[in-house]
Motif scaffolding. Structure first.
Motif, PDB file in Angstrom:
ATOM      1  N   TRP A   1      -8.828   2.623   1.069  1.00 46.86           N
ATOM      2  CA  TRP A   1      -7.891   1.746   0.367  1.00 46.86           C
ATOM      3  C   TRP A   1      -8.068   1.931  -1.137  1.00 46.86           C
ATOM      4  CZ3 TRP A   1      -4.034  -0.243   2.844  1.00 46.86           C
ATOM      5  CH2 TRP A   1      -4.169  -0.699   4.161  1.00 46.86           C
ATOM      6  N   THR A   2      -6.981   2.071  -1.845  1.00 45.54           N
ATOM      7  CA  THR A   2      -7.050   2.080  -3.305  1.00 45.54           C
ATOM      8  C   THR A   2      -7.063   0.620  -3.782  1.00 45.54           C
ATOM      9  OG1 THR A   2      -4.643   2.201  -3.378  1.00 45.54           O
ATOM     10  CG2 THR A   2      -5.856   4.274  -3.588  1.00 45.54           C
TER      11      THR A   2
ATOM     12  N   ARG B   1       1.082  -2.830  -5.016  1.00 44.13           N
ATOM     13  CA  ARG B   1       0.228  -2.143  -5.982  1.00 44.13           C
ATOM     14  C   ARG B   1       0.928  -1.837  -7.307  1.00 44.13           C
ATOM     15  NH1 ARG B   1      -2.436  -1.900  -1.563  1.00 44.13           N
ATOM     16  NH2 ARG B   1      -4.640  -1.344  -1.434  1.00 44.13           N
TER      17      ARG B   1
ATOM     18  N   HIS C   1       1.834  -9.035  -2.721  1.00 39.29           N
ATOM     19  CA  HIS C   1       0.765  -8.032  -2.629  1.00 39.29           C
ATOM     20  C   HIS C   1       1.433  -6.667  -2.706  1.00 39.29           C
ATOM     21  CE1 HIS C   1      -3.083  -6.296  -1.533  1.00 39.29           C
ATOM     22  NE2 HIS C   1      -2.422  -5.481  -0.726  1.00 39.29           N
TER      23      HIS C   1
ATOM     24  N   LEU D   1      -5.998  -2.556  -6.606  1.00 41.37           N
ATOM     25  CA  LEU D   1      -4.772  -3.041  -7.248  1.00 41.37           C
ATOM     26  C   LEU D   1      -5.094  -3.352  -8.706  1.00 41.37           C
ATOM     27  CD1 LEU D   1      -4.329  -3.845  -4.137  1.00 41.37           C
ATOM     28  CD2 LEU D   1      -2.766  -5.565  -5.042  1.00 41.37           C
TER      29      LEU D   1
ATOM     30  N   GLU E   1       2.492 -10.090   1.501  1.00 40.52           N
ATOM     31  CA  GLU E   1       2.859  -8.690   1.305  1.00 40.52           C
ATOM     32  C   GLU E   1       4.371  -8.543   1.540  1.00 40.52           C
ATOM     33  OE1 GLU E   1       0.061  -5.983   2.979  1.00 40.52           O
ATOM     34  OE2 GLU E   1       0.978  -4.267   1.986  1.00 40.52           O
TER      35      GLU E   1
ATOM     36  N   ASP F   1       0.852  -1.199   0.000  1.00 41.91           N
ATOM     37  CA  ASP F   1       0.000   0.000   0.000  1.00 41.91           C
ATOM     38  C   ASP F   1       0.887   1.247   0.000  1.00 41.91           C
ATOM     39  OD1 ASP F   1       0.714  -0.790   2.717  1.00 41.91           O
ATOM     40  OD2 ASP F   1      -0.522   0.875   3.384  1.00 41.91           O
TER      41      ASP F   1
ATOM     42  N   TRP G   1      -2.797 -10.562   1.003  1.00 39.84           N
ATOM     43  CA  TRP G   1      -2.053  -9.534   1.726  1.00 39.84           C
ATOM     44  C   TRP G   1      -1.645  -9.955   3.124  1.00 39.84           C
ATOM     45  CZ3 TRP G   1      -5.629  -8.437   5.479  1.00 39.84           C
ATOM     46  CH2 TRP G   1      -7.000  -8.441   5.126  1.00 39.84           C
TER      47      TRP G   1
ATOM     48  N   TRP H   1       1.792 -12.963  11.445  1.00 39.50           N
ATOM     49  CA  TRP H   1       1.867 -12.126  10.231  1.00 39.50           C
ATOM     50  C   TRP H   1       3.325 -11.662  10.095  1.00 39.50           C
ATOM     51  CZ3 TRP H   1      -2.885  -8.854   8.753  1.00 39.50           C
ATOM     52  CH2 TRP H   1      -2.652  -8.100   7.593  1.00 39.50           C
TER      53      TRP H   1
HETATM   54  O1  9MR Z   1      -3.576  -3.548   0.725  1.00 35.94           O
HETATM   55  C1  9MR Z   1      -3.664  -3.414   2.122  1.00 35.94           C
HETATM   56  C2  9MR Z   1      -2.495  -4.032   2.781  1.00 35.94           C
HETATM   57  O2  9MR Z   1      -1.360  -3.306   2.472  1.00 35.94           O
HETATM   58  C3  9MR Z   1      -2.668  -4.194   4.258  1.00 35.94           C
HETATM   59  O3  9MR Z   1      -1.591  -4.868   4.815  1.00 35.94           O
HETATM   60  C4  9MR Z   1      -3.929  -4.965   4.517  1.00 35.94           C
HETATM   61  C5  9MR Z   1      -4.182  -5.171   5.999  1.00 35.94           C
HETATM   62  O4  9MR Z   1      -4.247  -3.984   6.692  1.00 35.94           O
HETATM   63  O5  9MR Z   1      -5.052  -4.347   3.948  1.00 35.94           O
HETATM   64  C6  9MR Z   1      -4.973  -3.879   2.650  1.00 35.94           C
HETATM   65  O6  9MR Z   1      -5.608  -4.742   1.840  1.00 35.94           O
HETATM   66  C7  9MR Z   1      -6.828  -4.269   1.388  1.00 35.94           C
HETATM   67  C8  9MR Z   1      -6.781  -4.432  -0.118  1.00 35.94           C
HETATM   68  O7  9MR Z   1      -5.688  -3.816  -0.663  1.00 35.94           O
HETATM   69  C9  9MR Z   1      -8.037  -3.919  -0.702  1.00 35.94           C
HETATM   70  N1  9MR Z   1      -9.172  -4.573  -0.103  1.00 35.94           N
HETATM   71  C10 9MR Z   1      -9.228  -4.447   1.343  1.00 35.94           C
HETATM   72  C11 9MR Z   1      -7.992  -5.008   1.957  1.00 35.94           C
HETATM   73  C12 9MR Z   1      -8.062  -5.050   3.470  1.00 35.94           C
HETATM   74  O8  9MR Z   1      -8.344  -3.811   4.016  1.00 35.94           O
END
Ligand code: 9MR
Ligand code: 9MR
Length: 744
Positions: free
Chosen positions: A412-413, A657, A655, A415, A712, A325, A708, A596
């Motif tokens: 959240w944006t 973007r 994971h 992907l 990630e 993210d 994720w 995690w």
């Molecule tokens: O992308 C996000 C990631 O970086 C975080 O670690 C994760 C947990 O906090 O949540 C994100 O993932 C989101 C995803 O990109 C879009 N849909 C919702 C997901 C969870 O909030």
């Protein structure tokens, strides 16, 4: 051996251990090639309309070169195909050139319906082979292909798929139900047996729910490539025995930080390859709505509480994006910066030769000719962001000196999303005592390190650190919680560890009695808290204080420094005991549940082991670290490397973007030297939940961009990778050194 089934509209996803590239023909046929007179349509697989039939099967072909076959290994070839008129299709895996030695051949019958074909075979050859579908001499039908994969079949032998260091332990694990030792052979690239022996039966491995044997071939020290292990008909992935692995990995791991910089265009030659170049993210250029003048979040959080916002804006550009993210979080920045600066401080203690590896010109970054060590240039990029998150003295607000916990998107944006394309509003989220103490600690470290390199910056860091400390004293209960949409929480309710860490860094830098008293009063004083099996993580940072006190010269008495060093050594010995009790050589024992980012717990423990090696001059710590890296590089129950670009089957679909090729081929793949979070028993994301329910802890991982919670990548996981890789490189190149106690 020819198993046939009819497929529906959508076929299987591309397996990430696929030796065939672009088997789903996403975005065109590359890197496949064709020959003969045909037209290609890749709307649904690859459909080839033959314009001129030719007379030989090979007059018209669809093929792919460079498919690494290993003699003795078993494979499964799968694909879906159809043809507008029924034909018999020659499928060939063969030498790329005269005399076109055949490694595998099949001649399935195609008709008008998509059919999936599955073939298992054992290769008698090792070669960079060519796969070809030979469609000449069949008339002029349209023949379609999709979901082409070639995978090595499950083997129970798990090795470091990159390389073992010649003079260090070389151990592999074998999952096998036998209760008696089994015979193993080590083969070289010419398929000769160079060593053989018997496994030792380890027994039940709780974290993987497997019965495990160990294969120890440490005595074999001959440098080379293409070695593999065999037990009965099972064969491992190939590996090298060589010194150079960590010379490459230490810089690749550091390159992660340049790739993820915010506020600067990522350009050649620094990006390493065109695919990773991109415009600057978050410099106030539309559609971005940050980060040069960002105000505070106003509105309602997830729990219904209303926040008023603030009447100032901060320039919080620069910094590294946290992870997949685009959030930037001071708390996670803290441990990441500390780790890279600790790597530098360790090199300082070792002397000029060690420092040279991070000197100006050593790294592929834009600042590599500015007269300042490149490692420091990289860290400064994020340090400046962190300094920007502190509420300035001039702001017409309370809480001056406090540090905003984070800056991120309002929502959240999706992907994929390159940073410069992010259209979301960005906000500062409320200041927290944790973030403030993170700045106090790292800015204190900054001040002593830049002293003599850039006085003004050293002064700026010291002022910021002491202001942060004072602000934390004034606002000790500003607790960050995970209550805002659009970003990671990094909530932390217990701050004794942050207080101790900040005081320790400030004490080392200033020698002042205030900080001395603060550390002496702390329950962590001169200790290493390894409860839960790990030395440190972003929310548990007491060890960082003790590690700095143990490593960096300061005003503590020799006796006190010996005490804290003894604590480091005792913790390291505990991790080594865990490693020796593990069927996969893992120096981390969290009990039944893997957290995690478990790979970072392992790497962080190896930092403690590394410093124990420095304080004792005992090279067995480096040997244990090398075995810990074996786990990350493929000696694990999933038989895969968690580090991109290192190993036959390595991290491919994090994971992230921007490194989002898996979902859109116009985005780049993953650069080498990136470590995945790894097995996580709690599998919080829906993709992993669907794939992995009921997984044994060490198998709770999937190399898919949607996962994720297992796949990630982040700054606080790649920083210990860089630290550990540099450490092993010292030992691989023979530079074992005892770090004697130095007092100021
Ligand atoms: O992308 C996000 C990631 O970086 C975080 O670690 C994760 C947990 O906090 O949540 C994100 O993932 C989101 C995803 O990109 C879009 N849909 C919702 C997901 C969870 O909030
Ligand atoms: O690394 C973090 C892990 O310890 C937490 O359990 C998890 C859920 O809060 O969040 C992880 O951090 C993520 C952050 O919230 C958002 N960016 C990506 C981070 C790594 O997944």
């Amino acid at each position: 051996m020819d198993d046939v089934q009819v497929l529906g509209e959508t076929g299987p996803a591309e397996p990430s251990s696929n030796l065939v590239q672009n088997g789903n023909f996403v975005g065109g046929i590359e890197p496949w090639w064709t020959s003969g007179d045909l037209s290609i349509d890749t709307a649904d697989g690859a459909c080839l309309t033959i314009n001129a039939a030719g007379s030989n099967p090979w007059d018209v072909q669809l093929g792919q070169h460079n498919i690494a076959l290993q003699a003795g290994a078993s494979y499964q070839l799968k694909f879906a195909a159809k043809s507008t008129t029924p034909v018999t299709l020659p499928v060939r895996l063969q030498q790329n050139g005269e005399p076109y030695t055949g490694y595998f051949a099949a001649d399935p019958r195609l008709n008008a319906a998509w059919t999936e074909f599955v073939f298992n075979f054992t290769s008698a050859y090792s070669d960079a082979a060519s796969l070809s579908f030979q469609i000449g001499g069949l008339g002029t039908p349209t023949i379609c292909f999709n979901h082409v994969s070639l995978e090595m079949l499950e083997t129970g032998i798990r090795v470091n798929q990159a390389s073992y260091l010649p003079t260090m332990s070389k151990v592999a694990s074998l999952a096998h139900p036998a209760n008696e030792p089994l015979s193993w052979e080590l083969h070289n690239a010419a398929d000769s047996v160079v060593l053989s022996g018997q496994t030792t039966v380890y027994g039940e491995e709780a974290a993987s729910a497997e019965h495990v044997h160990l294969i120890d071939f440490s005595s074999f020290q001959t440098v080379g490539e293409g070695y593999y292990l065999k037990v009965g008909s099972e064969q491992s992935y190939p590996f090298a025995i060589e010194d150079g692995l960590y010379s490459r990995l230490k810089y690749d791991a550091l390159a992660y930080f340049y790739h993820n910089r915010s506020g600067i265009a990522i350009t050649m030659p620094y990006a390493g390859d065109e695919q990773w170049t991109r415009p600057a993210g978050h410099i106030g250029v539309a559609p971005n709505q940050g980060d040069t003048a960002v105000t505070c979040f106003s509105g309602t959080d997830n729990q219904g509480q209303t926040w008023p916002g603030c009447d100032y804006e901060l320039d919080v550009s620069k910094g590294w994006y946290d992870a997949g993210d685009h959030g930037k979080y001071v708390v996670n920045s803290g441990i990441s910066v500390w780790t890279l600066l600790n790597q530098y401080e360790r090199a300082q203690q070792r002397g000029a030769e060690s420092l040279a590896q991070f000197a100006d010109g050593s790294m592929n970054i834009p600042e590599n000719a500015n007269g300042v060590p490149d490692l420091l240039d990289e860290v400064r990029w994020n340090m400046e962001f962190m300094l920007g998150m502190q509420i300035p003295p001039t702001a017409p607000v309370s809480k001056t000196g406090m540090v905003h916990h984070k800056v991120h998107d309002a929502q959240w944006t999706g992907l994929p999303m390159a940073p410069h394309d992010d259209p979301q509003m960005r906000y500062l989220y409320p200041p927290s005592t944790a973030a403030t103490l993170n700045l106090a600690a790292t800015a204190a470290q900054c001040s002593r390190i830049w002293r003599g390199i850039d006085e003004a910056f050293a002064d700026r860091c010291l002022v910021a650190a002491e202001r942060a400390w004072q602000a934390a004293l004034a606002y000790p209960n500003e607790i960050a919680r995970d209550i805002f949409a659009g970003g990671g929480g990094y909530g932390d309710t217990s701050l004794n560890d942050e207080w101790y860490w900040a005081a320790a860094e400030l004490y080392i830098t200033t020698g002042s009695a205030t900080y001395r008293e603060a550390i002496e009063e702390s329950p962590y004083y001169l200790k290493l808290d390894v409860s839960g099996g790990s030395a440190m993580y972003w929310g548990g940072v007491a060890s960082l204080g003790s590690l700095s006190l143990a490593l960096v010269p300061n005003n503590l008495s020799s006796a006190d420094r010996q005490t804290v060093r003894a604590a480091v050594i005792a913790a390291a010995d505990q991790f080594i005991a865990a490693q020796q009790a593990s069927g996969y050589g893992i120096p981390f024992d969290p009990g039944a549940e893997y957290p995690w980012g478990s790979n970072s717990s392992i790497l962080n423990n190896m930092i403690v082991m590394g410093l124990a090696g420095d304080f004792t001059g005992d090279a067995s710590y480096a040997d244990a670290i090398s075995q810990g890296m074996d786990y990350l590089l493929g000696r694990n129950p999933l038989n895969r490397s968690y580090i991109s670009g290192y190993g036959s089957v390595s991290l491919t679909n994090p994971h992230h973007r921007f490194w989002a090729k898996q979902i859109n081929p116009e985005y780049p793949g993953t650069p080498p030297g990136v470590v995945a979070g790894g097995p996580n028993s709690s599998i919080q994301d829906p993709y992993a939940q669907a794939e992995l329910t009921g997984c044994a802890a060490l198998k709770c991982y999937v190399d898919h961009i949607d996962s994720w919670s297992t796949n990630e990548v982040t700054i606080n996981w790649n920083s210990p990778l860089a630290w550990v890789a540099a450490y092993l490189d010292d030992y691989a190149t023979g530079s074992v050194q005892y770090l004697p106690l130095v007092t100021k």
